[in-house]
Design a protein around this motif. Structure first.
Motif, PDB file in Angstrom:
ATOM      1  N   ALA A  39     -11.197  10.342  29.221  1.00 14.77           N
ATOM      2  CA  ALA A  39     -12.047   9.236  28.783  1.00 14.77           C
ATOM      3  C   ALA A  39     -11.526   7.913  29.333  1.00 14.77           C
ATOM      4  N   ALA A  40     -10.211   7.749  29.354  1.00 12.60           N
ATOM      5  CA  ALA A  40      -9.626   6.520  29.898  1.00 12.60           C
ATOM      6  C   ALA A  40      -9.909   6.401  31.388  1.00 12.60           C
ATOM      7  N   GLN A  41      -9.861   7.513  32.118  1.00 10.55           N
ATOM      8  CA  GLN A  41     -10.163   7.486  33.548  1.00 10.55           C
ATOM      9  C   GLN A  41     -11.600   7.043  33.794  1.00 10.55           C
ATOM     10  N   ILE A  42     -12.521   7.526  32.973  1.00  8.17           N
ATOM     11  CA  ILE A  42     -13.928   7.139  33.121  1.00  8.17           C
ATOM     12  C   ILE A  42     -14.123   5.675  32.758  1.00  8.17           C
ATOM     13  N   LEU A  43     -13.583   5.274  31.607  1.00  6.95           N
ATOM     14  CA  LEU A  43     -13.786   3.910  31.124  1.00  6.95           C
ATOM     15  C   LEU A  43     -13.116   2.884  32.039  1.00  6.95           C
ATOM     16  N   ALA A  63     -14.097   2.857  23.893  1.00  6.55           N
ATOM     17  CA  ALA A  63     -13.325   4.099  23.974  1.00  6.55           C
ATOM     18  C   ALA A  63     -13.896   5.171  23.059  1.00  6.55           C
ATOM     19  N   ALA A  64     -14.330   4.785  21.879  1.00  4.62           N
ATOM     20  CA  ALA A  64     -14.869   5.767  20.927  1.00  4.62           C
ATOM     21  C   ALA A  64     -16.113   6.439  21.490  1.00  4.62           C
ATOM     22  N   SER A  65     -16.930   5.708  22.241  1.00  7.89           N
ATOM     23  CA  SER A  65     -18.145   6.282  22.825  1.00  7.89           C
ATOM     24  C   SER A  65     -17.805   7.361  23.841  1.00  7.89           C
ATOM     25  N   ILE A  66     -16.910   7.049  24.771  1.00  6.45           N
ATOM     26  CA  ILE A  66     -16.581   8.019  25.820  1.00  6.45           C
ATOM     27  C   ILE A  66     -15.797   9.200  25.260  1.00  6.45           C
ATOM     28  N   MET A  67     -14.910   8.943  24.306  1.00  7.98           N
ATOM     29  CA  MET A  67     -14.110  10.030  23.744  1.00  7.98           C
ATOM     30  C   MET A  67     -14.919  10.963  22.859  1.00  7.98           C
ATOM     31  N   SER A  68     -16.127  10.558  22.478  1.00 13.74           N
ATOM     32  CA  SER A  68     -16.964  11.427  21.642  1.00 13.74           C
ATOM     33  C   SER A  68     -17.626  12.540  22.450  1.00 13.74           C
ATOM     34  N   LEU A  69     -17.554  12.466  23.781  1.00 18.48           N
ATOM     35  CA  LEU A  69     -18.144  13.509  24.618  1.00 18.48           C
ATOM     36  C   LEU A  69     -17.340  14.801  24.510  1.00 18.48           C
ATOM     37  N   PRO A  70     -17.972  15.954  24.665  1.00 18.78           N
ATOM     38  CA  PRO A  70     -17.277  17.236  24.510  1.00 18.78           C
ATOM     39  C   PRO A  70     -16.100  17.386  25.474  1.00 18.78           C
ATOM     40  N   ARG A  71     -14.948  17.692  24.929  1.00 22.30           N
ATOM     41  CA  ARG A  71     -13.722  17.958  25.690  1.00 22.30           C
ATOM     42  C   ARG A  71     -13.335  16.776  26.583  1.00 22.30           C
ATOM     43  N   CYS A 131     -18.478   6.469  47.727  1.00 21.83           N
ATOM     44  CA  CYS A 131     -18.614   6.324  46.281  1.00 21.83           C
ATOM     45  C   CYS A 131     -17.261   5.910  45.713  1.00 21.83           C
ATOM     46  N   ASN A 132     -17.219   5.751  44.399  1.00 25.77           N
ATOM     47  CA  ASN A 132     -15.956   5.510  43.710  1.00 25.77           C
ATOM     48  C   ASN A 132     -15.306   6.876  43.466  1.00 25.77           C
ATOM     49  N   HIS A 133     -14.337   7.223  44.288  1.00 25.53           N
ATOM     50  CA  HIS A 133     -13.766   8.573  44.231  1.00 25.53           C
ATOM     51  C   HIS A 133     -13.021   8.820  42.920  1.00 25.53           C
ATOM     52  N   ARG A 134     -12.410   7.803  42.368  1.00 22.34           N
ATOM     53  CA  ARG A 134     -11.720   7.988  41.091  1.00 22.34           C
ATOM     54  C   ARG A 134     -12.721   8.281  39.977  1.00 22.34           C
ATOM     55  N   LEU A 135     -13.848   7.575  39.997  1.00 23.94           N
ATOM     56  CA  LEU A 135     -14.871   7.820  38.981  1.00 23.94           C
ATOM     57  C   LEU A 135     -15.465   9.214  39.148  1.00 23.94           C
ATOM     58  N   ARG A 136     -15.657   9.653  40.389  1.00 26.99           N
ATOM     59  CA  ARG A 136     -16.191  11.001  40.603  1.00 26.99           C
ATOM     60  C   ARG A 136     -15.231  12.063  40.064  1.00 26.99           C
ATOM     61  N   ARG A 137     -13.944  11.905  40.343  1.00 25.34           N
ATOM     62  CA  ARG A 137     -12.980  12.886  39.831  1.00 25.34           C
ATOM     63  C   ARG A 137     -12.991  12.917  38.306  1.00 25.34           C
ATOM     64  N   ALA A 138     -13.109  11.754  37.678  1.00 25.41           N
ATOM     65  CA  ALA A 138     -13.072  11.692  36.224  1.00 25.41           C
ATOM     66  C   ALA A 138     -14.312  12.339  35.603  1.00 25.41           C
ATOM     67  N   ILE A 139     -15.500  12.016  36.133  1.00 24.93           N
ATOM     68  CA  ILE A 139     -16.725  12.554  35.544  1.00 24.93           C
ATOM     69  C   ILE A 139     -16.868  14.046  35.825  1.00 24.93           C
ATOM     70  N   THR A 140     -16.478  14.500  37.016  1.00 24.04           N
ATOM     71  CA  THR A 140     -16.548  15.940  37.287  1.00 24.04           C
ATOM     72  C   THR A 140     -15.521  16.705  36.460  1.00 24.04           C
TER      73      THR A 140
END
Length: 401
Positions: free
Chosen positions: A279-283, A265-273, A324-333
């Motif tokens: 971050a939870a959606q991505i992870l 979690a700390a890795s993903i949450m360190s990304l800007p904004r 694709c994984n639509h949930r992952l796409r929404r989270a990363i975009t």
């Protein structure tokens, strides 16, 4: 000792068709099991009769059946439904379809093309719990948006001012306003000021400004009897929305607590904004098994942030990636769109894409593709985002964007 067999399972809501074939493609045995405790236990016993760690092909990547098969030690291969659909002409010339034939086809695809797929890796209980929380919260947010749109359309038909007096019609104070005054009426600044104080309004807009918004909205010529009926309908929607907002907030608190239990979690949450929820959606979609995405290109394709290229002879075209994984796409975009507000590098990638003629969604996907490389790196090695350590990757992303 396990026999050299291949298993195909055609998943259905109430029952599952199972087929076992040997290395020559001959059917050894087939079975139909129900989706209940007795049926799933029968399935596991059936598979044990052929050995341990059997290769199993199925169209679903997750669910109770998948978890049981993985925990039993079998190698589960999730084959995309598009690949299954495209393979049907190999087995029959007609469009006929049955659960038993699909189970055989899945087993045979695994026999002939199993080297093309990777077996599913079991995720930790923490990740599966986070995924359940995140996906439920996302589904409730989708319900909230649909109900809010329905409420807005209803109010626009008989009292448009109620939709514009506050920033969002589905905000707690917006719902409280409709609940207090569901039908059009003449209000004073004093009444609005008293209402805002009772609600603890922190919008920093004086009552006079709110009253001006209310009075500037269009006036509906709706008859009193019709307006009263609309008011009853609006109260019904408010009654559904209010507890929905409470449950969304409760899930968000649970997600924040779950994120504290995950080292990634700390890795993903360190990304800007990034924020905790994004971050939870991505992870939740990435998981905690780095072998799942051996390369950043695999992650970008799974997230749907790279297009699909069709090339034949002199013809070449690039199309949007639907599979694709639509949930992952929404989270990363979502992360990419937010990051451009604070990250100069992200802003430069986005604006360069816009200058080339890309519309906003396309430019955000280009930025998301660039971020996917950074996400893959910090997710696989457990580091946190540091622009100084990712300079070379950033330069490459800008050149390719």
């Amino acid at each position: 000792m396990s026999r050299c067999v291949f298993v195909g399972i055609d998943w259905a809501y109430r029952s599952h068709a199972v087929c076992v074939i040997d290395r020559s493609g001959s059917e050894l045995k087939s079975l139909q099991v129900s989706h209940d405790q007795a049926g799933l236990s029968e399935l596991l016993r059936f598979l044990r009769s052929f050995g341990k760690a059997l290769p199993v092909a199925i169209e679903r990547p997750s669910g109770l059946l998948i978890d049981l098969l993985v925990e039993a030690g079998h190698q589960v291969f999730a084959i995309h439904p598009n690949a299954v659909k495209a393979s049907r002409p190999r087995y029959r010339s007609s469009n006929a379809k049955s659960d038993a034939s699909d189970a055989f086809m899945l087993a045979d695809l695994l026999r002939t093309d199993g080297h093309r797929w990777q077996p599913l890796q079991p995720q930790s209980a923490h990740i599966r719990g986070l995924r359940a929380l995140v996906r439920t919260r996302d589904d409730l947010v989708g319900s909230r948006i649909r109900l809010a749109n329905q409420l807005t359309a209803l109010l626009d038909s008989y009292w448009p001012g109620a939709t514009v007096i506050f920033a969002a019609v589905d905000s707690p104070i917006g719902l409280a306003f409709i609940e207090r005054w569901p039908a059009p009426r003449k209000l004073s600044a004093r009444q609005i000021d008293a209402f805002c104080k009772r609600q603890g309004y922190s919008g920093k807009r004086p009552a006079a400004v709110l009253l001006q918004r209310l009075e500037a909205a269009a006036v509906s010529p709706c008859e009193p009897a019709l307006a009263q009926a609309h008011a009853v309908a609006a109260l019904a929607l408010v009654a559904v929305l209010k507890p929905l907002l409470v449950q969304i907030k409760a899930l968000e608190r649970q997600i924040e607590a779950a994120m504290q239990q995950l080292p990634q979690a700390a890795s993903i949450m360190s990304l800007p904004r990034a924020g905790c929820i994004c971050a939870a959606q991505i992870l939740a979609e990435l998981g905690d098994v780095p072998q799942r995405f051996p390369t950043p290109e695999r992650l970008a394709a799974e997230a749907g942030v790279v297009p699909v290229t069709y090339e034949s002879g002199k013809s070449r075209s690039v199309a949007f990636r639907w599979a694709c994984n639509h949930r992952l796409r929404r989270a990363i975009t979502c992360l990419a769109d937010n990051s451009r507000l604070t990250s100069p590098w992200a802003a430069s990638v986005y604006h360069a894409a816009r200058k080339r003629g890309c519309d906003h969604p396309h430019a955000v996907r280009i930025l998301a593709r660039a971020w996917s490389r950074v996400i893959w790196r910090i997710w696989t090695d457990g580091s946190t985002y540091n622009p100084a350590l990712h300079t070379s990757a950033m330069i490459q992303n800008i050149e390719e964007g």
